[in-house]
Design a protein around this motif. Structure first.
Motif, PDB file in Angstrom:
ATOM      1  N   VAL A   2       0.850  -1.183   0.000  1.00  0.00           N
ATOM      2  CA  VAL A   2       0.000   0.000   0.000  1.00  0.00           C
ATOM      3  C   VAL A   2       0.889   1.237   0.000  1.00  0.00           C
ATOM      4  O   VAL A   2       1.927   1.276   0.641  1.00  0.00           O
ATOM      5  CB  VAL A   2      -0.960   0.000   1.215  1.00  0.00           C
ATOM      6  CG1 VAL A   2      -0.198   0.026   2.522  1.00  0.00           C
ATOM      7  CG2 VAL A   2      -1.929   1.149   1.131  1.00  0.00           C
ATOM      8  N   SER A  31      -8.321  -3.832   4.763  1.00  0.00           N
ATOM      9  CA  SER A  31      -7.563  -4.841   5.492  1.00  0.00           C
ATOM     10  C   SER A  31      -6.531  -4.240   6.429  1.00  0.00           C
ATOM     11  O   SER A  31      -5.847  -4.979   7.154  1.00  0.00           O
ATOM     12  CB  SER A  31      -6.842  -5.768   4.505  1.00  0.00           C
ATOM     13  OG  SER A  31      -7.742  -6.436   3.676  1.00  0.00           O
ATOM     14  N   TYR A  32      -6.424  -2.915   6.404  1.00  0.00           N
ATOM     15  CA  TYR A  32      -5.379  -2.241   7.155  1.00  0.00           C
ATOM     16  C   TYR A  32      -5.958  -1.378   8.261  1.00  0.00           C
ATOM     17  O   TYR A  32      -6.909  -0.615   8.043  1.00  0.00           O
ATOM     18  CB  TYR A  32      -4.544  -1.356   6.238  1.00  0.00           C
ATOM     19  CG  TYR A  32      -3.714  -2.126   5.244  1.00  0.00           C
ATOM     20  CD1 TYR A  32      -4.247  -2.510   4.021  1.00  0.00           C
ATOM     21  CD2 TYR A  32      -2.400  -2.474   5.526  1.00  0.00           C
ATOM     22  CE1 TYR A  32      -3.494  -3.229   3.107  1.00  0.00           C
ATOM     23  CE2 TYR A  32      -1.633  -3.182   4.617  1.00  0.00           C
ATOM     24  CZ  TYR A  32      -2.187  -3.556   3.410  1.00  0.00           C
ATOM     25  OH  TYR A  32      -1.432  -4.268   2.516  1.00  0.00           O
ATOM     26  N   MET A  34      -5.145   1.900  10.473  1.00  0.00           N
ATOM     27  CA  MET A  34      -4.455   3.119  10.076  1.00  0.00           C
ATOM     28  C   MET A  34      -4.143   3.984  11.301  1.00  0.00           C
ATOM     29  O   MET A  34      -4.855   3.907  12.320  1.00  0.00           O
ATOM     30  CB  MET A  34      -5.322   3.915   9.105  1.00  0.00           C
ATOM     31  CG  MET A  34      -5.726   3.161   7.851  1.00  0.00           C
ATOM     32  SD  MET A  34      -4.326   2.793   6.791  1.00  0.00           S
ATOM     33  CE  MET A  34      -3.823   4.446   6.298  1.00  0.00           C
ATOM     34  N   TRP A  53      -9.864  -1.310  11.254  1.00  0.00           N
ATOM     35  CA  TRP A  53     -10.132  -1.518   9.836  1.00  0.00           C
ATOM     36  C   TRP A  53     -11.486  -0.983   9.380  1.00  0.00           C
ATOM     37  O   TRP A  53     -11.631  -0.517   8.251  1.00  0.00           O
ATOM     38  CB  TRP A  53     -10.049  -3.012   9.523  1.00  0.00           C
ATOM     39  CG  TRP A  53     -11.166  -3.796  10.150  1.00  0.00           C
ATOM     40  CD1 TRP A  53     -11.300  -4.138  11.457  1.00  0.00           C
ATOM     41  CD2 TRP A  53     -12.322  -4.300   9.486  1.00  0.00           C
ATOM     42  NE1 TRP A  53     -12.465  -4.835  11.666  1.00  0.00           N
ATOM     43  CE2 TRP A  53     -13.109  -4.950  10.469  1.00  0.00           C
ATOM     44  CE3 TRP A  53     -12.764  -4.280   8.169  1.00  0.00           C
ATOM     45  CZ2 TRP A  53     -14.316  -5.564  10.162  1.00  0.00           C
ATOM     46  CZ3 TRP A  53     -13.969  -4.889   7.855  1.00  0.00           C
ATOM     47  CH2 TRP A  53     -14.731  -5.528   8.848  1.00  0.00           C
ATOM     48  N   ALA A  98       0.114   2.688   7.885  1.00  0.00           N
ATOM     49  CA  ALA A  98      -0.803   1.564   7.706  1.00  0.00           C
ATOM     50  C   ALA A  98      -0.195   0.304   8.285  1.00  0.00           C
ATOM     51  O   ALA A  98       1.011   0.065   8.180  1.00  0.00           O
ATOM     52  CB  ALA A  98      -1.119   1.365   6.223  1.00  0.00           C
ATOM     53  N   ARG A  99      -1.074  -0.518   8.863  1.00  0.00           N
ATOM     54  CA  ARG A  99      -0.656  -1.777   9.460  1.00  0.00           C
ATOM     55  C   ARG A  99      -1.595  -2.869   8.966  1.00  0.00           C
ATOM     56  O   ARG A  99      -2.823  -2.732   9.074  1.00  0.00           O
ATOM     57  CB  ARG A  99      -0.745  -1.669  10.980  1.00  0.00           C
ATOM     58  CG  ARG A  99      -0.594  -2.978  11.701  1.00  0.00           C
ATOM     59  CD  ARG A  99      -0.823  -2.797  13.188  1.00  0.00           C
ATOM     60  NE  ARG A  99      -0.712  -4.073  13.893  1.00  0.00           N
ATOM     61  CZ  ARG A  99      -0.874  -4.233  15.177  1.00  0.00           C
ATOM     62  NH1 ARG A  99      -1.159  -3.186  15.931  1.00  0.00           N
ATOM     63  NH2 ARG A  99      -0.760  -5.406  15.734  1.00  0.00           N
ATOM     64  N   ALA A 100      -1.044  -3.920   8.420  1.00  0.00           N
ATOM     65  CA  ALA A 100      -1.867  -5.048   7.975  1.00  0.00           C
ATOM     66  C   ALA A 100      -2.526  -5.685   9.180  1.00  0.00           C
ATOM     67  O   ALA A 100      -1.864  -6.024  10.153  1.00  0.00           O
ATOM     68  CB  ALA A 100      -1.013  -6.057   7.227  1.00  0.00           C
ATOM     69  N   TYR A 111       3.907  -0.549  12.347  1.00  0.00           N
ATOM     70  CA  TYR A 111       3.393  -0.110  11.053  1.00  0.00           C
ATOM     71  C   TYR A 111       4.440  -0.304   9.971  1.00  0.00           C
ATOM     72  O   TYR A 111       5.577   0.128  10.114  1.00  0.00           O
ATOM     73  CB  TYR A 111       2.957   1.351  11.136  1.00  0.00           C
ATOM     74  CG  TYR A 111       1.734   1.508  12.001  1.00  0.00           C
ATOM     75  CD1 TYR A 111       1.856   1.609  13.386  1.00  0.00           C
ATOM     76  CD2 TYR A 111       0.461   1.492  11.447  1.00  0.00           C
ATOM     77  CE1 TYR A 111       0.730   1.701  14.191  1.00  0.00           C
ATOM     78  CE2 TYR A 111      -0.668   1.593  12.253  1.00  0.00           C
ATOM     79  CZ  TYR A 111      -0.520   1.687  13.620  1.00  0.00           C
ATOM     80  OH  TYR A 111      -1.640   1.777  14.414  1.00  0.00           O
ATOM     81  N   TYR A 113       3.945   0.572   6.617  1.00  0.00           N
ATOM     82  CA  TYR A 113       3.795   1.485   5.490  1.00  0.00           C
ATOM     83  C   TYR A 113       3.618   2.905   6.007  1.00  0.00           C
ATOM     84  O   TYR A 113       2.838   3.139   6.936  1.00  0.00           O
ATOM     85  CB  TYR A 113       2.597   1.097   4.626  1.00  0.00           C
ATOM     86  CG  TYR A 113       2.674  -0.329   4.128  1.00  0.00           C
ATOM     87  CD1 TYR A 113       2.016  -1.344   4.797  1.00  0.00           C
ATOM     88  CD2 TYR A 113       3.439  -0.645   3.006  1.00  0.00           C
ATOM     89  CE1 TYR A 113       2.100  -2.655   4.366  1.00  0.00           C
ATOM     90  CE2 TYR A 113       3.520  -1.951   2.561  1.00  0.00           C
ATOM     91  CZ  TYR A 113       2.858  -2.947   3.244  1.00  0.00           C
ATOM     92  OH  TYR A 113       2.946  -4.244   2.811  1.00  0.00           O
TER      93      TYR A 113
END
Length: 124
Positions: A2, A31-32, A34, A53, A98-100, A111, A113
């Motif tokens: 992402v 799916s992430y 934030m 999410w 962002a974190r999956a 995180y 991303y």
């Protein structure tokens, strides 16, 4: 994978408001979890706010609680940080992250991303 792009920073007087946006690429935005962090020169990056999410859970640093509101629009792949009653000490570079996974954390290491950051300056 992402990619994140922040916008909405700028110069504002104390007591004013700004809204930061973070636009995410990719088809799996929902799916992430934030978050937003901020960092001043020479200081560590610190947690500001995070959202799960589906937007059902939000978390805030004590320093911004009651003044900042974090929300997300999964149909637009965007999160928004509404910042009210801004103070000079809110002056920082703000980063979207962002974190999956469905639930967020408050540590930078959680995180994978990051956006490039947007400058927020609050004058007294």
């Amino acid at each position: 994978q992402v990619q994140l792009v922040e916008s909405g920073g700028g110069l504002v007087q104390a007591g004013g408001s700004l809204r930061l946006s973070c636009a995410a690429s990719g088809r799996t935005f929902s799916s992430y979890a934030m978050a937003w962090f901020r960092q001043a020169p020479g200081k560590e990056r610190e947690f500001v706010a995070a959202i799960s999410w589906n937007g059902g859970n939000t978390y805030y640093a004590d320093s911004v609680k009651g003044r900042f509101t974090l929300s997300r629009d999964n149909s637009e792949n965007t999160v928004y940080l509404q910042m009210n009653s801004l103070k000079p000490e809110d002056t920082d570079v703000y980063y979207c992250a962002a974190r999956a996974g469905r639930l967020p954390g408050t540590g930078t290491h959680e995180y994978g991303y990051w956006g490039q950051g947007t400058q927020v300056t609050v004058s007294s």
